[in-house]
Design a protein around this motif. Structure first.
Motif, PDB file in Angstrom:
ATOM      1  N   PHE A  45       0.825  -1.198   0.000  1.00 32.58           N
ATOM      2  CA  PHE A  45       0.000   0.000   0.000  1.00 32.58           C
ATOM      3  C   PHE A  45       0.865   1.257   0.000  1.00 32.58           C
ATOM      4  O   PHE A  45       0.592   2.213  -0.728  1.00 32.58           O
ATOM      5  CB  PHE A  45      -0.955   0.007   1.201  1.00 32.58           C
ATOM      6  N   MET A  46       1.901   1.275   0.806  1.00 37.15           N
ATOM      7  CA  MET A  46       2.771   2.453   0.868  1.00 37.15           C
ATOM      8  C   MET A  46       3.478   2.681  -0.467  1.00 37.15           C
ATOM      9  O   MET A  46       3.690   3.821  -0.874  1.00 37.15           O
ATOM     10  CB  MET A  46       3.771   2.319   2.011  1.00 37.15           C
ATOM     11  N   MET A  47       3.798   1.597  -1.181  1.00 32.10           N
ATOM     12  CA  MET A  47       4.406   1.746  -2.501  1.00 32.10           C
ATOM     13  C   MET A  47       3.410   2.392  -3.464  1.00 32.10           C
ATOM     14  O   MET A  47       3.752   3.314  -4.202  1.00 32.10           O
ATOM     15  CB  MET A  47       4.849   0.378  -3.022  1.00 32.10           C
ATOM     16  N   ILE A  48       2.155   1.944  -3.425  1.00 31.74           N
ATOM     17  CA  ILE A  48       1.124   2.514  -4.290  1.00 31.74           C
ATOM     18  C   ILE A  48       0.898   3.994  -3.945  1.00 31.74           C
ATOM     19  O   ILE A  48       0.740   4.833  -4.831  1.00 31.74           O
ATOM     20  CB  ILE A  48      -0.190   1.713  -4.161  1.00 31.74           C
ATOM     21  N   VAL A  49       0.882   4.313  -2.652  1.00 29.20           N
ATOM     22  CA  VAL A  49       0.731   5.709  -2.226  1.00 29.20           C
ATOM     23  C   VAL A  49       1.859   6.560  -2.819  1.00 29.20           C
ATOM     24  O   VAL A  49       1.616   7.663  -3.317  1.00 29.20           O
ATOM     25  CB  VAL A  49       0.699   5.815  -0.681  1.00 29.20           C
ATOM     26  N   GLY A  50       3.069   6.042  -2.790  1.00 32.22           N
ATOM     27  CA  GLY A  50       4.203   6.775  -3.358  1.00 32.22           C
ATOM     28  C   GLY A  50       4.057   6.990  -4.848  1.00 32.22           C
ATOM     29  O   GLY A  50       4.333   8.083  -5.371  1.00 32.22           O
ATOM     30  N   VAL A  51       3.600   5.968  -5.570  1.00 28.84           N
ATOM     31  CA  VAL A  51       3.411   6.079  -7.021  1.00 28.84           C
ATOM     32  C   VAL A  51       2.315   7.108  -7.323  1.00 28.84           C
ATOM     33  O   VAL A  51       2.484   7.974  -8.190  1.00 28.84           O
ATOM     34  CB  VAL A  51       3.077   4.704  -7.640  1.00 28.84           C
ATOM     35  N   TYR A  52       1.196   7.015  -6.607  1.00 24.72           N
ATOM     36  CA  TYR A  52       0.106   7.957  -6.864  1.00 24.72           C
ATOM     37  C   TYR A  52       0.471   9.385  -6.471  1.00 24.72           C
ATOM     38  O   TYR A  52       0.080  10.335  -7.154  1.00 24.72           O
ATOM     39  CB  TYR A  52      -1.188   7.513  -6.175  1.00 24.72           C
ATOM     40  N   ALA A  53       1.194   9.575  -5.395  1.00 23.78           N
ATOM     41  CA  ALA A  53       1.607  10.924  -5.005  1.00 23.78           C
ATOM     42  C   ALA A  53       2.524  11.522  -6.075  1.00 23.78           C
ATOM     43  O   ALA A  53       2.398  12.701  -6.434  1.00 23.78           O
ATOM     44  CB  ALA A  53       2.300  10.898  -3.647  1.00 23.78           C
ATOM     45  N   THR A  54       3.430  10.704  -6.603  1.00 26.16           N
ATOM     46  CA  THR A  54       4.317  11.173  -7.668  1.00 26.16           C
ATOM     47  C   THR A  54       3.519  11.542  -8.913  1.00 26.16           C
ATOM     48  O   THR A  54       3.730  12.602  -9.524  1.00 26.16           O
ATOM     49  CB  THR A  54       5.365  10.097  -8.004  1.00 26.16           C
TER      50      THR A  54
END
Length: 135
Positions: A45-54
């Motif tokens: 989930f934290m990886m997806i959050v990072g991708v979406y924030a970018t």
């Protein structure tokens, strides 16, 4: 208001939402998070959050000249539609994930439709004004 201006507004608005995925999961976990527990409990989930924030930051930056960033906007539209379809199928198959059918699935479809409608109209609008850009 022109289609280009509407597209700029949509880019900033959706970009901001993509940057806020993490807080959205805290406010409404049933509609935005796919795991139990706090957001940091899932590495995925934290990886997806990072991708979406970018992606969100890049969408906001693209608002300055949307037609020059058409490939990013199309990627966002198409990947959001694909993500929504897969997520809807998964949520439909699991009664515990029904919140996604009224949370992130419609949000992703809104992104896909908005960009899919506004970008071609903004391009056509630019062509009528004699300022045809390719990108």
């Amino acid at each position: 208001m022109t289609y280009t201006r509407l597209l700029q507004i949509a880019l900033v608005a959706f970009g901001a939402v993509f940057c806020l995925v993490w807080p959205l999961t805290i406010v409404w976990p049933a509609g935005w998070a796919w795991h139990d527990g706090p957001p940091m409990a899932s590495h995925y989930f934290m990886m997806i959050v990072g991708v979406y924030a970018t992606l969100g930051l890049f969408l906001i930056a693209a608002a300055r000249d949307p037609l020059a960033h058409a490939s990013l906007i199309w990627f966002t539209a198409v990947s959001s539609a694909v993500h929504a379809v897969i997520m809807a199928a998964q949520a439909s198959a699991d009664p515990m994930q029904g919140g996604h059918l009224v949370g992130d699935v419609p949000a992703l479809l809104l992104v896909a439709v908005a960009f899919g409608v506004l970008l071609p109209r903004a391009r056509a609008e630019a062509g009528r004004d004699g300022v045809l850009r390719t990108a």
